[in-house]
Design a protein around this motif. Structure first.
Motif, PDB file in Angstrom:
ATOM      1  N   PRO A 119      40.634  51.149  31.961  1.00  0.00           N
ATOM      2  CA  PRO A 119      40.332  49.811  31.447  1.00  0.00           C
ATOM      3  C   PRO A 119      41.461  48.826  31.765  1.00  0.00           C
ATOM      4  O   PRO A 119      42.645  49.157  31.695  1.00  0.00           O
ATOM      5  N   LEU A 120      41.053  47.610  32.140  1.00  0.00           N
ATOM      6  CA  LEU A 120      42.001  46.597  32.583  1.00  0.00           C
ATOM      7  C   LEU A 120      41.622  45.246  32.000  1.00  0.00           C
ATOM      8  O   LEU A 120      40.433  44.920  31.911  1.00  0.00           O
ATOM      9  N   VAL A 121      42.606  44.453  31.600  1.00  0.00           N
ATOM     10  CA  VAL A 121      42.357  43.109  31.079  1.00  0.00           C
ATOM     11  C   VAL A 121      41.915  42.211  32.230  1.00  0.00           C
ATOM     12  O   VAL A 121      42.518  42.227  33.302  1.00  0.00           O
ATOM     13  N   VAL A 122      40.847  41.440  32.007  1.00  0.00           N
ATOM     14  CA  VAL A 122      40.380  40.482  33.006  1.00  0.00           C
ATOM     15  C   VAL A 122      40.617  39.071  32.488  1.00  0.00           C
ATOM     16  O   VAL A 122      40.629  38.832  31.279  1.00  0.00           O
ATOM     17  N   THR A 123      40.825  38.149  33.405  1.00  0.00           N
ATOM     18  CA  THR A 123      41.043  36.753  33.055  1.00  0.00           C
ATOM     19  C   THR A 123      40.067  35.881  33.818  1.00  0.00           C
ATOM     20  O   THR A 123      39.397  36.348  34.754  1.00  0.00           O
ATOM     21  N   ALA A 124      39.998  34.623  33.430  1.00  0.00           N
ATOM     22  CA  ALA A 124      39.113  33.685  34.110  1.00  0.00           C
ATOM     23  C   ALA A 124      39.529  33.574  35.573  1.00  0.00           C
ATOM     24  O   ALA A 124      40.712  33.494  35.890  1.00  0.00           O
ATOM     25  N   GLY A 125      38.551  33.619  36.448  1.00  0.00           N
ATOM     26  CA  GLY A 125      38.815  33.523  37.883  1.00  0.00           C
ATOM     27  C   GLY A 125      38.876  34.862  38.586  1.00  0.00           C
ATOM     28  O   GLY A 125      38.895  34.911  39.814  1.00  0.00           O
ATOM     29  N   ASP A 126      38.927  35.961  37.824  1.00  0.00           N
ATOM     30  CA  ASP A 126      38.931  37.281  38.452  1.00  0.00           C
ATOM     31  C   ASP A 126      37.589  37.551  39.106  1.00  0.00           C
ATOM     32  O   ASP A 126      36.539  37.089  38.644  1.00  0.00           O
ATOM     33  N   GLU A 134      29.214  41.115  44.132  1.00  0.00           N
ATOM     34  CA  GLU A 134      30.420  40.433  43.678  1.00  0.00           C
ATOM     35  C   GLU A 134      30.080  39.428  42.591  1.00  0.00           C
ATOM     36  O   GLU A 134      29.116  38.672  42.700  1.00  0.00           O
ATOM     37  N   LEU A 135      30.902  39.437  41.541  1.00  0.00           N
ATOM     38  CA  LEU A 135      30.719  38.548  40.399  1.00  0.00           C
ATOM     39  C   LEU A 135      32.030  37.821  40.129  1.00  0.00           C
ATOM     40  O   LEU A 135      33.103  38.401  40.248  1.00  0.00           O
ATOM     41  N   LEU A 136      31.929  36.562  39.740  1.00  0.00           N
ATOM     42  CA  LEU A 136      33.093  35.775  39.347  1.00  0.00           C
ATOM     43  C   LEU A 136      33.097  35.682  37.834  1.00  0.00           C
ATOM     44  O   LEU A 136      32.073  35.397  37.212  1.00  0.00           O
ATOM     45  N   ILE A 137      34.250  35.919  37.217  1.00  0.00           N
ATOM     46  CA  ILE A 137      34.373  35.922  35.759  1.00  0.00           C
ATOM     47  C   ILE A 137      34.925  34.589  35.280  1.00  0.00           C
ATOM     48  O   ILE A 137      35.939  34.117  35.789  1.00  0.00           O
ATOM     49  N   SER A 138      34.250  34.003  34.298  1.00  0.00           N
ATOM     50  CA  SER A 138      34.746  32.811  33.602  1.00  0.00           C
ATOM     51  C   SER A 138      34.744  33.133  32.113  1.00  0.00           C
ATOM     52  O   SER A 138      33.810  33.749  31.617  1.00  0.00           O
ATOM     53  N   ILE A 139      35.791  32.717  31.428  1.00  0.00           N
ATOM     54  CA  ILE A 139      35.918  33.021  30.005  1.00  0.00           C
ATOM     55  C   ILE A 139      35.987  31.724  29.221  1.00  0.00           C
ATOM     56  O   ILE A 139      36.704  30.801  29.601  1.00  0.00           O
ATOM     57  N   GLY A 140      35.249  31.679  28.123  1.00  0.00           N
ATOM     58  CA  GLY A 140      35.224  30.481  27.290  1.00  0.00           C
ATOM     59  C   GLY A 140      34.521  29.350  28.007  1.00  0.00           C
ATOM     60  O   GLY A 140      33.524  29.554  28.682  1.00  0.00           O
ATOM     61  N   ASP A 141      35.072  28.150  27.882  1.00  0.00           N
ATOM     62  CA  ASP A 141      34.465  26.995  28.521  1.00  0.00           C
ATOM     63  C   ASP A 141      35.088  26.691  29.866  1.00  0.00           C
ATOM     64  O   ASP A 141      34.830  25.647  30.464  1.00  0.00           O
ATOM     65  N   SER A 142      35.923  27.625  30.370  1.00  0.00           N
ATOM     66  CA  SER A 142      36.586  27.380  31.649  1.00  0.00           C
ATOM     67  C   SER A 142      35.574  27.428  32.786  1.00  0.00           C
ATOM     68  O   SER A 142      34.656  28.232  32.782  1.00  0.00           O
TER      69      SER A 142
END
Length: 147
Positions: A119-126, A134-142
């Motif tokens: 398990p690894l922490v992901v951030t917005a833009g990963d 392929e998927l782009l991750i966005s977190i919150g309202d970013s």
């Protein structure tokens, strides 16, 4: 001692006992209210997965603390692709962060082109890659733009 004095002492002790019980119940009630306010304020930041395909780009927003990815229709994010396992990966929110985890998939899970073995922490833009998707991750309202 006389009878009236003992009666007054008994009444005073009874009133003190009931006052103590009332204070204890009031303190418990206030603590429960404070805890419920704290719990309701700790909301999970929304997670948006953007799938970039050749034909179109689609975004899927999740507000639950766990998102499963796979071919199984029971998954939260169902992907119809032969390179995706039935239960491929899981994204969970705990300890104040979103975490990605591979669920022993056949073709692997990758974060920013690195294999996900634990398990690894992901951030917005990963970028999350499951199989060949392929998927782009966005977190919150970013709102992040993909590379």
């Amino acid at each position: 001692m006389s009878g009236p004095i003992l009666l007054v002492i008994r009444v005073a002790i009874t009133i003190a006992l009931y006052a103590f019980l009332a204070l204890a119940l009031y303190t418990l009630w206030m603590d429960i209210r404070r805890q419920s306010r704290l719990m309701s304020s700790k909301q999970v930041p929304s997670l948006t997965l953007t799938r970039k395909a050749e034909a179109d780009t689609r975004s899927y927003r999740f507000s639950t603390p766990e998102v499963t990815i796979g071919r199984d229709p029971a998954c939260d994010f169902c992907l119809e692709d032969r390179t995706i396992s039935v239960k491929h990966a899981r994204l969970t929110f705990h300890h104040g962060h979103w975490w990605a985890e591979d669920l022993h998939s056949t073709n692997g899970t990758f974060i920013n082109q690195e294999s996900l073995s634990k398990p690894l922490v992901v951030t917005a833009g990963d970028q999350l890659r499951c199989g060949q998707v392929e998927l782009l991750i966005s977190i919150g309202d970013s709102v992040e733009t993909g590379v």
